[in-house]
Design an enzyme around this catalytic site. Sequence first.
Site, PDB file in Angstrom:
ATOM      1  N   THR A 121       0.974  -1.135  -0.031  1.00 42.66           N
ATOM      2  CA  THR A 121       0.087  -0.060  -0.065  1.00 42.66           C
ATOM      3  C   THR A 121       0.961   1.212   0.123  1.00 42.66           C
ATOM      4  OG1 THR A 121      -1.572  -1.224   1.195  1.00 42.66           O
ATOM      5  CG2 THR A 121      -1.596   1.224   1.410  1.00 42.66           C
ATOM      6  N   GLU A 152      -6.403 -10.110   7.475  1.00 44.86           N
ATOM      7  CA  GLU A 152      -5.668 -10.870   8.137  1.00 44.86           C
ATOM      8  C   GLU A 152      -6.714 -11.841   8.628  1.00 44.86           C
ATOM      9  OE1 GLU A 152      -2.885  -9.324  10.826  1.00 44.86           O
ATOM     10  OE2 GLU A 152      -2.176  -8.173   9.420  1.00 44.86           O
ATOM     11  N   LYS A 204      -6.955   1.516  -3.241  1.00 48.35           N
ATOM     12  CA  LYS A 204      -6.722   0.921  -2.145  1.00 48.35           C
ATOM     13  C   LYS A 204      -6.952   1.823  -1.086  1.00 48.35           C
ATOM     14  CE  LYS A 204      -4.851  -1.856   0.838  1.00 48.35           C
ATOM     15  NZ  LYS A 204      -5.332  -3.031   1.252  1.00 48.35           N
ATOM     16  N   CYS A 260      -3.387  -1.854   9.172  1.00 48.52           N
ATOM     17  CA  CYS A 260      -3.710  -1.269   7.881  1.00 48.52           C
ATOM     18  C   CYS A 260      -4.686   0.030   8.107  1.00 48.52           C
ATOM     19  CB  CYS A 260      -4.920  -2.313   7.035  1.00 48.52           C
ATOM     20  SG  CYS A 260      -3.617  -3.785   6.681  1.00 48.52           S
ATOM     21  N   LYS A 263      -3.179   3.002   9.970  1.00 51.83           N
ATOM     22  CA  LYS A 263      -2.222   3.827   9.153  1.00 51.83           C
ATOM     23  C   LYS A 263      -2.630   4.407   8.034  1.00 51.83           C
ATOM     24  CE  LYS A 263       0.266   0.167   6.577  1.00 51.83           C
ATOM     25  NZ  LYS A 263      -0.274   0.492   5.159  1.00 51.83           N
ATOM     26  N   LYS A 320      -7.940  -8.629  15.912  1.00 53.62           N
ATOM     27  CA  LYS A 320      -8.930  -9.257  15.548  1.00 53.62           C
ATOM     28  C   LYS A 320      -8.830 -10.775  15.737  1.00 53.62           C
ATOM     29  CE  LYS A 320      -9.580 -10.068  11.294  1.00 53.62           C
ATOM     30  NZ  LYS A 320      -9.730  -9.751   9.735  1.00 53.62           N
ATOM     31  N   ARG A 327      -0.564  -5.528  15.975  1.00 56.28           N
ATOM     32  CA  ARG A 327      -0.348  -4.115  15.791  1.00 56.28           C
ATOM     33  C   ARG A 327      -1.433  -3.381  15.999  1.00 56.28           C
ATOM     34  NH1 ARG A 327       2.343  -5.170  10.011  1.00 56.28           N
ATOM     35  NH2 ARG A 327       1.257  -6.964  10.137  1.00 56.28           N
TER      36      ARG A 327
HETATM   37  C1  UGA Z   1      -8.233  -4.676   5.965  1.00 56.91           C
HETATM   38  C2  UGA Z   1      -9.071  -4.497   4.910  1.00 56.91           C
HETATM   39  O1  UGA Z   1     -10.452  -5.062   5.097  1.00 56.91           O
HETATM   40  C3  UGA Z   1      -8.538  -5.161   3.888  1.00 56.91           C
HETATM   41  O2  UGA Z   1      -9.583  -5.321   2.571  1.00 56.91           O
HETATM   42  C4  UGA Z   1      -7.107  -4.815   3.375  1.00 56.91           C
HETATM   43  O3  UGA Z   1      -6.605  -5.508   2.426  1.00 56.91           O
HETATM   44  C5  UGA Z   1      -6.028  -4.659   4.516  1.00 56.91           C
HETATM   45  O4  UGA Z   1      -7.000  -3.962   5.788  1.00 56.91           O
HETATM   46  C6  UGA Z   1      -4.967  -4.026   4.446  1.00 56.91           C
HETATM   47  O5  UGA Z   1      -4.916  -3.115   3.925  1.00 56.91           O
HETATM   48  O6  UGA Z   1      -3.968  -4.757   4.241  1.00 56.91           O
HETATM   49  P1  UGA Z   1      -7.599  -6.125   8.251  1.00 56.91           P
HETATM   50  O7  UGA Z   1      -6.976  -4.925   8.752  1.00 56.91           O
HETATM   51  O8  UGA Z   1      -6.607  -7.618   8.069  1.00 56.91           O
HETATM   52  O9  UGA Z   1      -8.155  -5.950   6.600  1.00 56.91           O
HETATM   53  O10 UGA Z   1      -8.958  -6.517   9.017  1.00 56.91           O
HETATM   54  P2  UGA Z   1     -10.312  -6.423   8.923  1.00 56.91           P
HETATM   55  O11 UGA Z   1     -11.138  -7.481   8.989  1.00 56.91           O
HETATM   56  O12 UGA Z   1     -10.784  -5.359   7.758  1.00 56.91           O
HETATM   57  O13 UGA Z   1     -10.635  -5.563  10.495  1.00 56.91           O
HETATM   58  C7  UGA Z   1      -9.931  -4.273  10.691  1.00 56.91           C
HETATM   59  C8  UGA Z   1     -10.311  -3.690  12.115  1.00 56.91           C
HETATM   60  O14 UGA Z   1     -11.593  -3.403  12.133  1.00 56.91           O
HETATM   61  C9  UGA Z   1     -10.171  -4.749  13.146  1.00 56.91           C
HETATM   62  O15 UGA Z   1      -9.803  -4.224  14.451  1.00 56.91           O
HETATM   63  C10 UGA Z   1     -11.784  -5.242  13.444  1.00 56.91           C
HETATM   64  O16 UGA Z   1     -12.206  -5.782  14.720  1.00 56.91           O
HETATM   65  C11 UGA Z   1     -12.538  -3.957  12.942  1.00 56.91           C
HETATM   66  N1  UGA Z   1     -13.814  -4.047  12.379  1.00 56.91           N
HETATM   67  C12 UGA Z   1     -14.129  -4.801  11.273  1.00 56.91           C
HETATM   68  C13 UGA Z   1     -14.980  -3.547  13.343  1.00 56.91           C
HETATM   69  O17 UGA Z   1     -14.497  -3.107  14.355  1.00 56.91           O
HETATM   70  N2  UGA Z   1     -16.203  -3.811  12.856  1.00 56.91           N
HETATM   71  C14 UGA Z   1     -16.688  -4.568  11.634  1.00 56.91           C
HETATM   72  O18 UGA Z   1     -17.644  -4.443  11.499  1.00 56.91           O
HETATM   73  C15 UGA Z   1     -15.300  -5.020  10.907  1.00 56.91           C
END
Ligand code: UGA
Length: 433
Positions: A121, A152, A204, A260, A263, A320, A327
Site C-alpha cells: 500500500t 488478516e 486501495k 492497515c 495507518k 481481531k 499491531r
Molecule cells: C483490512 C481490509 O479489510 C482489507 O481489505 C485490506 O486488504 C487490509 O486491511 C490491508 O490493507 O492490508 P484487516 O486489517 O486485516 O483488513 O482486517 P479487517 O477485517 O478489515 O478488520 C480491521 C479492524 O476493524 C479490526 O480491528 C476489526 O475488529 C475492526 N472491525 C471490522 C470492526 O470493528 N467492525 C467491523 O464490522 C469490521
Amino acid sequence: MKVSIIGTGYVGLVHGAILTKIGHNVICVDKKRENIERLKKGNMTIFEPGLKEIILEAEKNGSIEFTTEIKKAIDNTDIIFLAIGTPEGEGGKADLKDLYTCVDEISKYITTKKIIVVKSTVPIGTCNDIEKILRKKIKDIEVLSNPEFLREGNAVNDSLFPERIVIGGKNIEAINSLKKLYLYFEEKGIPFVISNRTTSEMIKYASNAFLAVKISYINELANLAEKVGANISDVSLGMGLDKRIAPYFLECGPGYGGSCFPKDTKALFEIAKENSEELSIVKSAIESNKRQREKVVQKIENKLGGLKNKKIAILGLSFKENTDDTRDSPSIDIIKKIVNKGGKIQCYCPMGIEEAKVKLSFYKNIDYKKDLISCVEKVEALVILTPWSEFKNMDLNKIKEKMNGSYFFDFRNLYLENKNIRKLFKYYPLGNS
Ligand code: UGA
C-alpha cells in the site's frame, strides 16, 4: 509462469502461496535470513489459517522457493512483485524507507526488461517515482500497481476468491502479462479494474478509509443507542438490508485496529493535506476511533466506580480474531489506559500473548494467563475485546464461579442472545440495552 515476490509478510507470503495454488512457480525473497530459514523448513513466520498447508504442498512439488538473494529473483523472473511493509511514519505519513531500499537494490541487478508490480500500500504517485528510479538504470522497465485487499485471518480465502483485481499501469503489454498470470481469476469471472497507476493506488486507500469510516459511524451510533435505549444490532441489521448500505463492517466494537486501517486513514489524510485538500470525514473517523478506545475505558471505570486496584480480565489481545497480530490493537491501548488508572490486568488471548508481552513490556500489573479460566480467576470484571470463537462459547457458570465480581463487559456483543447472561452477570453489551 515463474514470478518472484520480494517481502514475505502477510501480503507477500499469502500472494506467493496463492500463485502456486493456481499453477505458477514463485521465488519468495526476504532480507530476514531467520524468516527464510524457517520457511525453508516448512515453519510459518505468520499465523494465517490454511496458509501452511498450501506452502507445504508447494515446497513438496517444488513450486515455491525461499531465498534472501534479490539477485536470484531478478535473474530468474520477469515479473517481480514488491510486497514490502509501509508502516506509519513521521506525522502519519507512510514510511517508504524499506520500499525504496529494496528498489535501490533491484536497480543494482537489473540488466534486462522487467515488470515490477507494487503490491504494497503506497502513497499516490509512488509507482511513478519507482519507475523513474529504475529507468535511470534501464529503459525497459514497466511498473504496475496491483493493490492487495486480503484481510488478516481470512487471507487465503480472500486471495483465492477476490471480489476484484485492480491493476494500474501505462503499458498495455505489461498489463496483459499480469492479466495472463491472473487468468485463473478472469476465468472465474472475477472483475478486473484496469486504470492508471495513481488511480489504482488511490482505490486501495479509498477502500480502507471508507471501511474505517463505516466502522467509526456504527461505533458512534452504538454509543448513542445506549443513551436512547435503542439496540444497535437491530439498527445494523435494518440498515444493512438496504443493498446500498450492505451489512458488512457494521459491527460496533472497541474501535478498529491492525496494521492497515489506522495507518492508511492517516496516510490518506496526509496525502490530501499535501495536495491542499481536507478529507474531513476521514479525519473524523481517525478521531472517533481514538475516542472509542477511551470510551471503552470510561465505561468500565464508571460501572466499577473507579479502576484503582480493580482486578480486570481482558479477553483478546490481537486486533481481531484468527491472528496473532497485535499491531495497533485496541486491546493494547485499552490495557495501557486501565493500568495507568491503577487497574490490575489479567489477560488471555488464543494467539496474541507473545506479541502483547513485547508491546506492554514497560507496563506493570499485567498478568498473562495461559487459558481462559485462569484469566478470570478472582477478577471483578471480565472484558471481551476480540471476538475469538473461544470467547463465544464460554462455560458461563464456571466463569462466574471463578470470578470475584460479576461485571461482564461484552464489547463485541457475543452474548446478546444468551438467555442466562443477565441472570448470572451484570451484563454490559455495546450499544444494546
Ligand atoms: C483490512 C481490509 O479489510 C482489507 O481489505 C485490506 O486488504 C487490509 O486491511 C490491508 O490493507 O492490508 P484487516 O486489517 O486485516 O483488513 O482486517 P479487517 O477485517 O478489515 O478488520 C480491521 C479492524 O476493524 C479490526 O480491528 C476489526 O475488529 C475492526 N472491525 C471490522 C470492526 O470493528 N467492525 C467491523 O464490522 C469490521
